[in-house]
Scaffold this motif. Structure first.
Motif, short mmCIF file in Angstrom:
data_model
loop_
_atom_site.label_atom_id
_atom_site.label_comp_id
_atom_site.label_asym_id
_atom_site.label_seq_id
_atom_site.Cartn_x
_atom_site.Cartn_y
_atom_site.Cartn_z
N THR A 198 6.40 -4.00 -49.99
CA THR A 198 5.71 -4.11 -51.12
C THR A 198 6.83 -4.48 -51.58
OG1 THR A 198 4.11 -2.08 -51.34
CG2 THR A 198 4.76 -2.65 -53.29
N LYS A 199 7.99 -4.16 -51.40
CA LYS A 199 9.80 -4.98 -52.47
C LYS A 199 9.46 -6.09 -52.75
CE LYS A 199 11.46 -0.45 -51.10
NZ LYS A 199 12.34 0.44 -50.21
N VAL A 200 9.67 -6.15 -51.78
CA VAL A 200 9.95 -7.31 -50.60
C VAL A 200 9.23 -8.38 -51.04
CG1 VAL A 200 10.02 -9.37 -48.96
CG2 VAL A 200 11.12 -7.40 -48.39
N THR A 201 7.65 -7.94 -50.71
CA THR A 201 6.61 -8.56 -51.39
C THR A 201 6.48 -8.90 -53.15
OG1 THR A 201 4.70 -8.57 -49.62
CG2 THR A 201 4.16 -9.38 -52.12
N GLU A 202 7.22 -7.52 -54.16
CA GLU A 202 7.08 -8.07 -55.07
C GLU A 202 8.53 -8.93 -55.47
OE1 GLU A 202 7.31 -3.71 -56.20
OE2 GLU A 202 4.70 -3.45 -56.45
N ALA A 203 9.28 -9.00 -54.46
CA ALA A 203 10.42 -9.68 -55.98
C ALA A 203 10.68 -10.71 -54.84
CB ALA A 203 11.64 -9.27 -54.66
N PHE A 204 9.29 -11.48 -54.38
CA PHE A 204 9.08 -12.81 -54.49
C PHE A 204 7.60 -13.56 -55.18
CE2 PHE A 204 12.10 -12.56 -50.99
CZ PHE A 204 13.31 -13.66 -51.55
N ILE A 205 6.92 -12.54 -55.49
CA ILE A 205 5.78 -12.93 -56.79
C ILE A 205 6.18 -13.71 -57.30
CG2 ILE A 205 4.79 -11.74 -58.11
CD1 ILE A 205 3.65 -9.93 -56.37
N GLY A 206 5.72 -15.27 -57.40
CA GLY A 206 5.64 -15.67 -58.84
C GLY A 206 7.39 -17.29 -58.16
N ALA A 207 7.68 -16.24 -56.79
CA ALA A 207 8.86 -17.85 -56.30
C ALA A 207 8.76 -18.98 -56.33
CB ALA A 207 9.22 -16.91 -54.94
N HIS A 208 7.30 -19.04 -55.91
CA HIS A 208 6.60 -20.08 -55.30
C HIS A 208 6.18 -21.69 -56.57
CE1 HIS A 208 2.10 -20.16 -57.47
NE2 HIS A 208 2.48 -19.27 -57.48
N TYR A 209 6.59 -20.65 -57.48
CA TYR A 209 5.66 -21.66 -58.96
C TYR A 209 7.91 -22.69 -58.98
CZ TYR A 209 2.06 -19.20 -60.86
OH TYR A 209 0.98 -19.38 -60.92
N MET A 210 8.71 -22.06 -58.74
CA MET A 210 10.06 -22.51 -58.41
C MET A 210 9.91 -24.04 -57.81
SD MET A 210 12.76 -19.87 -57.88
CE MET A 210 12.78 -19.57 -56.14
#
Lengths: 410, 80
Positions: A198-210
């Protein structure tokens, strides 16, 4: 100004739709391998569906996003989507009501082909022909059936630039029936069996917008070039190819074609996941949690669940045998949108090959010890020299199951 | 008359010098021809065979296809 940030990411299903089209990332390795595999079978007339599959998805999206917009606004919107998605640069100013010509020196497909395979003998940017055909049709209120599209110059064959033409006339590419909307399978999910997931997933949520196109309209990331693809475009190419192979040689043709579709996914998993695992972002946000090789797999699955490919998880992971699942994987979702009948067997070749590439990367390279194999020749040499993994598609949504399940074993 | 030739040394050479799925690519490229010769074989089948005789005309096309894909010429004892 078009921006992917204006569209919400579906975190529940790990999916991303824009203007009614599911959007997914693929890398240059996957897309070039897929297209070359299709073109290898030169006894199949693939050009019509290579263009038509692209035109269909782009047309649907532009029709939705362009509602209420004027011709010039729609052309501008198309240019911006094209650039933001990493396909390169196009200028549609020379397209008028009777068609016209588009010239560009920035093309993802032509550049990627040259990088991976070197110069070839025929134009390769079928996607852009389809894209421009769709933009022309939507901008001038035409149906795709009234558009003729062609690429008459290509940097991949040594030309100085790519030239695409569109004119009015009876279409020279495949036309498709309207698709259904996405039908997610709502079932209980087996979560990734890892305390840090969960920690890893939450760290990257929204990263795809970059991941948006740079000044050249390209997206260099993780050591590869990525594009934000129309999922149904890419998956339709696979479905069309296997269908045509089946027409030529029945199950034998389908089997031969499937091997190459799996290998495209394998190369994608190997290079893209390898790039992710050697990135600054990985080293910062994921690596501190990694102790075992299995942790590397769980960490990668946790990260890619933020990218729109469905929810990945693993039931069992080891050097000898691993079993992965993907809930609402992008290939099955495409299949359901396009077909009324159930598939005879699983069709998620890119996903499955990706799992194989992941196992290959973790258990057959030194990536977890800081010694990655990240070159084309390195990949080839290693794939020749070691005992490879077998990919067994156990279950798929397209053939009546609740999820994609894949076994990777020696 | 179309004589027969063992194609396994050629496939082994291709596997050692080509990309991972080079055999599959050759099979896909020449699929209609394999079917014409009633030879519906897969890469896995090939990997398990020590000898596979195919008509000379098919052998020549497999050799050409393999060389085109790999980019170098195949030579073996008695191949000239």
């Amino acid at each position: 100004m078009f921006s992917y940030k204006d569209y919400p990411f579906d975190t529940k299903h790990s999916a991303f739709e824009v203007g009614g089209e599911a959007m997914i990332f693929h890398c240059n390795h996957y897309l070039c391998y897929l297209q070359r595999s299709i073109l290898d079978a030169d006894y199949i007339d693939s050009r019509p569906f290579l263009i038509g599959a692209a035109a269909d998805s782009v047309y649907n999206q532009l029709l939705n996003l362009g509602k209420g917009k004027q011709t010039d606004e729609i052309k501008k919107l198309a240019e911006e989507i094209y650039k933001a998605s990493g396909y390169g640069l196009i200028n549609l100013d020379n397209i008028g009501e009777n068609g016209g010509e588009v010239r560009t020196t920035s093309s993802f497909y032509s550049k990627s082909w040259l990088m991976k395979f070197g110069q070839t003998k025929q134009p390769v940017d079928y996607f852009t022909s389809g894209f421009i055909a769709a933009a022309f049709a939507v901008a001038y209120g035409l149906s795709l059936g009234d558009v003729v599209a062609a690429q008459i110059a290509c940097m991949a064959i040594g030309d100085a630039e790519n030239i695409h033409t569109v004119t009015k006339g009876k279409s020279n590419f495949t036309l498709y029936h309207p698709k259904k909307s996405t039908q997610f399978k709502e079932v209980e999910v087996v979560e990734i069996p890892w305390e840090h997931s969960t920690k890893v997933t939450e760290a990257f949520i929204g990263a795809h917008y970059m991941f948006v196109g740079n000044d050249d309209g390209l997206i260099p990331a993780f050591g590869v070039y990525v594009t934000r693809n129309y999922s149904d475009h890419v998956n339709r190419l696979q479905f069309e190819f296997i269908s045509e192979m089946r027409k030529v040689a029945g199950s034998y043709g389908a089997k031969l074609g499937t091997e190459l579709m799996l290998e495209a996914g394998h190369a994608c998993g190997f290079f893209t996941y390898g790039g992710i695992m050697t990135s600054v972002e990985w080293n910062t946000a994921v690596k501190p949690y990694l102790k075992t090789k299995e942790d590397w797999i769980y960490g990668l699955l946790s990260l890619i669940n933020t990218m729109g490919w469905g929810y990945h998880t693993a039931l069992e992971v080891s050097p000898e045998r691993s079993v992965f699942r993907n809930y609402n994987d992008f290939e099955d979702m495409s299949y359901l949108r396009m077909h009324d009948t159930q598939a005879e067997e699983p069709i998620s070749w890119a996903n499955s090959g990706g799992f194989t590439g992941l196992c290959h990367l973790i258990y057959k390279t030194g990536i977890t010890d800081g010694k990655p194999v990240d070159t084309e020749e390195g990949f080839r040499q290693m794939r020749r020299s070691i005992q490879g993994y077998k990919t067994n598609l156990l279950k798929g949504i397209a053939n009546g199951n609740d999820y994609l399940e894949v076994e990777i074993s020696l | 008359m179309d004589g027969k030739r063992d194609v396994i040394p050629l496939f082994n050479w291709a596997r050692q010098n080509g990309e991972a799925k080079v055999i599959d690519r050759i099979l896909v490229k020449l699929m209609p021809e394999f079917i014409r010769h009633n030879c519906q074989i897969t890469a896995e089948d090939i990997s398990q065979k020590e000898r596979l005789d195919v008509p000379s005309s098919l052998y020549i096309n497999i050799k050409k296809s393999a060389e085109d894909i790999i980019g170098t010429a195949f030579t073996e004892k008695g191949d000239l």
